[in-house]
Design a protein around this motif. Structure first.
Motif, PDB file in Angstrom:
ATOM      1  N   GLU A 296     -78.595 -30.083 -20.207  1.00  0.00           N
ATOM      2  CA  GLU A 296     -77.696 -30.169 -19.059  1.00  0.00           C
ATOM      3  C   GLU A 296     -76.446 -29.342 -19.321  1.00  0.00           C
ATOM      4  O   GLU A 296     -75.936 -29.275 -20.440  1.00  0.00           O
ATOM      5  CB  GLU A 296     -77.316 -31.628 -18.795  1.00  0.00           C
ATOM      6  N   LEU A 297     -75.939 -28.732 -18.272  1.00  0.00           N
ATOM      7  CA  LEU A 297     -74.744 -27.901 -18.405  1.00  0.00           C
ATOM      8  C   LEU A 297     -73.539 -28.768 -18.720  1.00  0.00           C
ATOM      9  O   LEU A 297     -73.363 -29.844 -18.121  1.00  0.00           O
ATOM     10  CB  LEU A 297     -74.494 -27.122 -17.115  1.00  0.00           C
ATOM     11  N   PRO A 298     -72.698 -28.349 -19.654  1.00  0.00           N
ATOM     12  CA  PRO A 298     -71.482 -29.122 -19.936  1.00  0.00           C
ATOM     13  C   PRO A 298     -70.488 -29.029 -18.776  1.00  0.00           C
ATOM     14  O   PRO A 298     -70.641 -28.193 -17.878  1.00  0.00           O
ATOM     15  CB  PRO A 298     -70.947 -28.468 -21.209  1.00  0.00           C
ATOM     16  N   GLY A 306     -68.426 -23.162 -23.236  1.00  0.00           N
ATOM     17  CA  GLY A 306     -69.761 -23.713 -23.390  1.00  0.00           C
ATOM     18  C   GLY A 306     -70.548 -23.683 -22.093  1.00  0.00           C
ATOM     19  O   GLY A 306     -71.760 -23.425 -22.095  1.00  0.00           O
ATOM     20  N   TYR A 307     -69.872 -23.920 -20.991  1.00  0.00           N
ATOM     21  CA  TYR A 307     -70.544 -23.877 -19.693  1.00  0.00           C
ATOM     22  C   TYR A 307     -71.022 -22.456 -19.385  1.00  0.00           C
ATOM     23  O   TYR A 307     -72.155 -22.265 -18.919  1.00  0.00           O
ATOM     24  CB  TYR A 307     -69.583 -24.360 -18.612  1.00  0.00           C
ATOM     25  N   LYS A 311     -74.876 -21.450 -19.033  1.00  0.00           N
ATOM     26  CA  LYS A 311     -75.283 -20.880 -17.750  1.00  0.00           C
ATOM     27  C   LYS A 311     -75.953 -19.532 -17.949  1.00  0.00           C
ATOM     28  O   LYS A 311     -76.984 -19.215 -17.324  1.00  0.00           O
ATOM     29  CB  LYS A 311     -74.053 -20.732 -16.846  1.00  0.00           C
ATOM     30  N   GLU A 312     -75.409 -18.727 -18.825  1.00  0.00           N
ATOM     31  CA  GLU A 312     -75.995 -17.408 -19.110  1.00  0.00           C
ATOM     32  C   GLU A 312     -77.376 -17.550 -19.739  1.00  0.00           C
ATOM     33  O   GLU A 312     -78.297 -16.795 -19.432  1.00  0.00           O
ATOM     34  CB  GLU A 312     -75.063 -16.623 -20.030  1.00  0.00           C
TER      35      GLU A 312
END
Length: 428
Positions: A296-298, A306-307, A311-312
């Motif tokens: 899960e995305l932070p 970190g996001y 995402k990348e």
């Protein structure tokens, strides 16, 4: 001496039976000069009755090992039972029937070995009552011994190791539990559950297995685990890329859950199975990070870096659907059909079916194949566990930097000092 006593004497000495064998041989072969060949026939009868002499290279230890192997092999075909009677075992597909389909497509282990596999799986299922289903996954060839692999569902599956996050037993790359043996007459041992980092490390190396699960994997880049972990990683990679089913066997869940079996499925005609669109995967795809799904995305506000990195990563390696077609996986496939392609009408349900065997081979993973005949399909892998097209050469790691030599300090000149050289030599 009467006739009875004489006969008893000849039987005691073994002459009576020997003469009887000579007479039987004369009657059977009917030689032209039987009387002249009595000595020759006598010698041949003695040689045939004598125990075979040990062959060159055979020792007492090798003969004992062979005897033990025969004893184990005889235990294979015995029905597992207890003091109360027969043992109830989990679902074990009849590998003998599957082997006939694979043999029609030119694949398989042979009748004898296939029978041993079936008996060995049955015995393993009887000892592991916690399992719900066991199937023969395949055979991974090694340099010293070969691994026979069984895929099992059900049971607790063991506990996940602490430390690195990994798919829990029964999910993702650890959906099934795998067992191995190098001797079908021996016991089956469970392989450890796989971690994402171990799958990533296995992708970076190319090495033949030896058949010793506890052996060190000496390669470059470094693989920090024994051979059984490398074997488990290759099983996960091969299963994710090559385990197929006929399209329609599984259907998507309307509520977004895992796909389930289609109770209304009907096997399509053999002519339609020649198309790659008639086949789909049935095992989750493994991403570049060694997982079957991204984390899960932070929170973007709490951890913007970190996001952005997560995402990348997701955009660079998007996940694939579980029921993905062969045109979507980027692998190379060959679909062939063998056998009688004529249609025969069944007396039971009136449906016309073909006896042809359709095989789907994966060229990316040589040795992986899925076959279908009539209303059945099966998957099998027999190979070295190596992916085609990978680099054949890995540069070795540089040698260790050697320490500086120890300074011995000042030592006497081996040729002598200048004063000693200037001294005149005394003449005798």
């Amino acid at each position: 001496m009467d006739i009875v006593a004489e006969k008893a004497f000849l039987e005691k000495q073994g002459v009576y039976d020997h003469i009887g064998r000579i007479v039987d041989r004369v009657v059977a072969e009917k030689p032209t000069d039987a009387q002249g060949l009595v000595e020759v026939l006598s010698r041949l009868v003695k040689e045939s009755a004598a125990p075979p002499a040990p062959k060159d290279g055979e020792t007492e230890e090798s003969l004992k090992a062979l005897e033990e192997h025969v004893k184990k092999a005889r235990e294979l075909d015995k029905l597992p039972e207890t003091e109360d009677g027969e043992v109830t075992i989990c679902t074990v597909p009849d590998f003998n029937e599957e082997a006939e389909m694979f043999a029609s497509a030119g694949i398989g282990l042979g009748e004898t070995e296939s029978y041993k596999v079936m008996c060995s799986l049955r015995n393993m299922a009887a000892k592991k009552q916690e399992l719900n289903k066991v199937r023969f996954w395949g055979k991974v060839l090694g340099t010293d011994a070969d691994y026979y692999i069984a895929e099992a569902a059900g049971g607790d599956g063991g506990e996940a190791e602490e430390g690195e996050e990994m798919d829990a037993p029964g999910t993702g790359a650890n959906t099934f539990t795998y067992f191995y043996t190098t001797d079908l007459s021996g016991s089956w041992e469970q392989l450890p559950h796989i971690k994402p980092s171990q799958i990533v490390a296995a992708r970076m190396i190319k090495r033949l297995l030896t058949g010793n699960p506890k052996a060190k994997v000496i390669t470059h880049p470094f693989f920090d685990a024994p051979e059984e972990v490398l074997l488990r990683a290759q099983i996960a990679r091969i299963s994710a890329d090559t385990v197929l089913c006929v399209k329609g066997v599984l259907i998507e869940d309307e509520e977004g859950g895992e796909p389930g079996p289609n109770e209304e499925f009907v096997m399509p005609p053999a002519s339609e199975l020649l198309s790659r669109k008639a086949w789909t995967h049935m095992v989750p795809h493994i991403l570049n990070n060694g997982r079957t799904a991204h984390k899960e995305l932070p929170d973007q506000e709490e951890d913007p870096q970190g996001y952005a990195a997560a995402k990348e990563e997701q955009e660079a390696d998007p996940p694939m659907k579980l029921l993905r077609g062969l045109d979507e996986d980027g692998l190379q496939w060959v679909v062939k059909q063998t056998g009688d392609t004529a249609l025969y009408k069944s007396l039971a349900d009136g449906v016309a079916r073909s006896n042809a065997v359709t095989s789907v081979r994966c060229l990316t993973w040589p040795g992986a194949v899925c076959i279908a005949q009539k209303t059945s399909y099966a998957n099998l892998y027999i190979g070295y566990g190596l992916r085609a097209g990978e680099r054949d050469f890995f540069p070795p790691a540089p040698p260790d930097v050697q320490d500086e030599p120890v300074d011995p300090g000042e030592v006497p000149e081996p040729q002598g000092t200048e004063e000693e050289e200037e001294q005149p030599v005394e003449e005798e």
